[in-house]
Design an enzyme around this catalytic site. Sequence first.
Site, short mmCIF file in Angstrom:
data_model
loop_
_atom_site.label_atom_id
_atom_site.label_comp_id
_atom_site.label_asym_id
_atom_site.label_seq_id
_atom_site.Cartn_x
_atom_site.Cartn_y
_atom_site.Cartn_z
N GLY A 176 20.74 22.16 59.89
CA GLY A 176 21.09 21.24 60.24
C GLY A 176 21.34 20.75 61.38
N LYS A 177 21.13 19.79 62.27
CA LYS A 177 20.69 18.95 63.20
C LYS A 177 21.34 17.51 63.26
CE LYS A 177 19.15 20.17 66.89
NZ LYS A 177 19.01 21.78 68.02
N GLY A 178 22.75 17.26 64.59
CA GLY A 178 23.10 15.96 64.40
C GLY A 178 22.65 15.29 65.61
#
Length: 426
Positions: free
Chosen positions: A114-116
């Site tokens: 994931g990444k944000g």
Amino acid sequence: MTTTAPTETEDPPETAAEIARHQLDRAASHIDVDPGVVERLKHPKSVHQVSIPVERDSGEMEIFTGYRAHHDSARGPFKGGLRYHPGVTQEECVGLSMWMTWKCAVMDIPFGGGKGGVVADPKGLSEKENERLTRRLAEELRDVIGPMRDIPAPDMGTNAQTMAWFMDAYSMQEGESHPGVVTGKPPVIGGSYGREEAPGRSTAIITREALDYYGKDVEETTVAIQGFGSVGANAARLLDELGANVVAVADVEGAIRDPDGLDTRDVLSHEEEPGMVSGYDAPDNLSNADLLELDVDVVIPAAIGNVLTVDNADNIQADFIVEGANGPTTTRADEIFAEREIPVIPDILANAGGVTVSYFEWLQDINRRAWTLEEVNEELEDEMLSAWNDVRGAYNAYDDVTWREAAYIVGLTRVAKAHEVRGLWP
Ligand code: NAD
């Protein structure tokens, strides 16, 4: 509209997601993997976009845009950083979330990718504005994050304090304390000892192992490191302790060099004292770019992405490159290093100590039992050696692959296997 094809002297423009898909295709070409699974892995499972209203100190309201990309969770909850930067885009979050999938799989830790990020310049926010932004972001993302769903961590523009606010906001809304919703927190609220040094520590461990693989003694090795922050300074200091001769280091303002070796503990890191690297009393001062081209045994880019490009790849004199930063080598530069037979030990292995100690932190939070620094470092050493052995095994087993391809083969094999045994639903 016409577009100009890139010339041989330019790196083709690529987004992080395009690079990640290209690397996935290359790894898939070496192994027997279901093409449907490969196709699936070229796309994120979902991308969440949120609008974050924040009251500025002036009383005005400003709306910030945030993203959280969920690439793959076949092996466990999504895991990855949260960055605050004006250049954040959805495409960048998707690419970086794909890298997290492979990084967790290479390390064989039970997380997906994931990444944000939030499109914001944290330097332009007061501390209170930053806190309000973070708390509201945690609320906007509440349905899609959680200790068993998606666990953010610090990245560019965010730090342990950001994670503390995020954890507090999530816990307040849930009505109970959830330290495992983020990693990279201060130890006093469930953060892990050794988390800050971990990516630099793993970079040093992997450098030592790579040197050993090629029959080189770490004590007879010269090293140049670009970036003297969390990753670079810790890698430099540990390599120094291991007996390597760290002859040059750099921060954003410039580089210093001492052919007899720098006292890496005496040079303050950028975080400790901005500007201290280039201001340090050393025999030579040079530019960041020149540091990369020094005649040393190992060069470690540990600052930012895309610093090894088609423009300097032919001038690199080091025998090895170990990627401390994420994505420091462009695709074209990677090909040049392969042609020149300069081993490039990839980021998804070398700096994976960061996510590995994040996993240790999550375990400590879930189990409500803290580990000592010694326990963390011993476990990290074991995990890094295990991952190194797996990647080395693939490097030896497949004809004519680079170290990057070997690492991707290890990661993709694990992720594809997880997809196969879980099957497609419904
Ligand atoms: P940091 O902010 O602590 O340090 C960055 C260093 O790079 C500083 O010394 C800064 O002065 C220098 N720098 C910045 N811009 C530069 C430029 N244009 N040229 C040369 N030097 C420059 O950052 P960090 O946490 O050490 O991260 C460095 C890299 O490692 C990034 O690519 C990051 O994504 C990656 N990484 C970080 C972690 C982590 O947990 N900190 C984990 C894995 C990978």
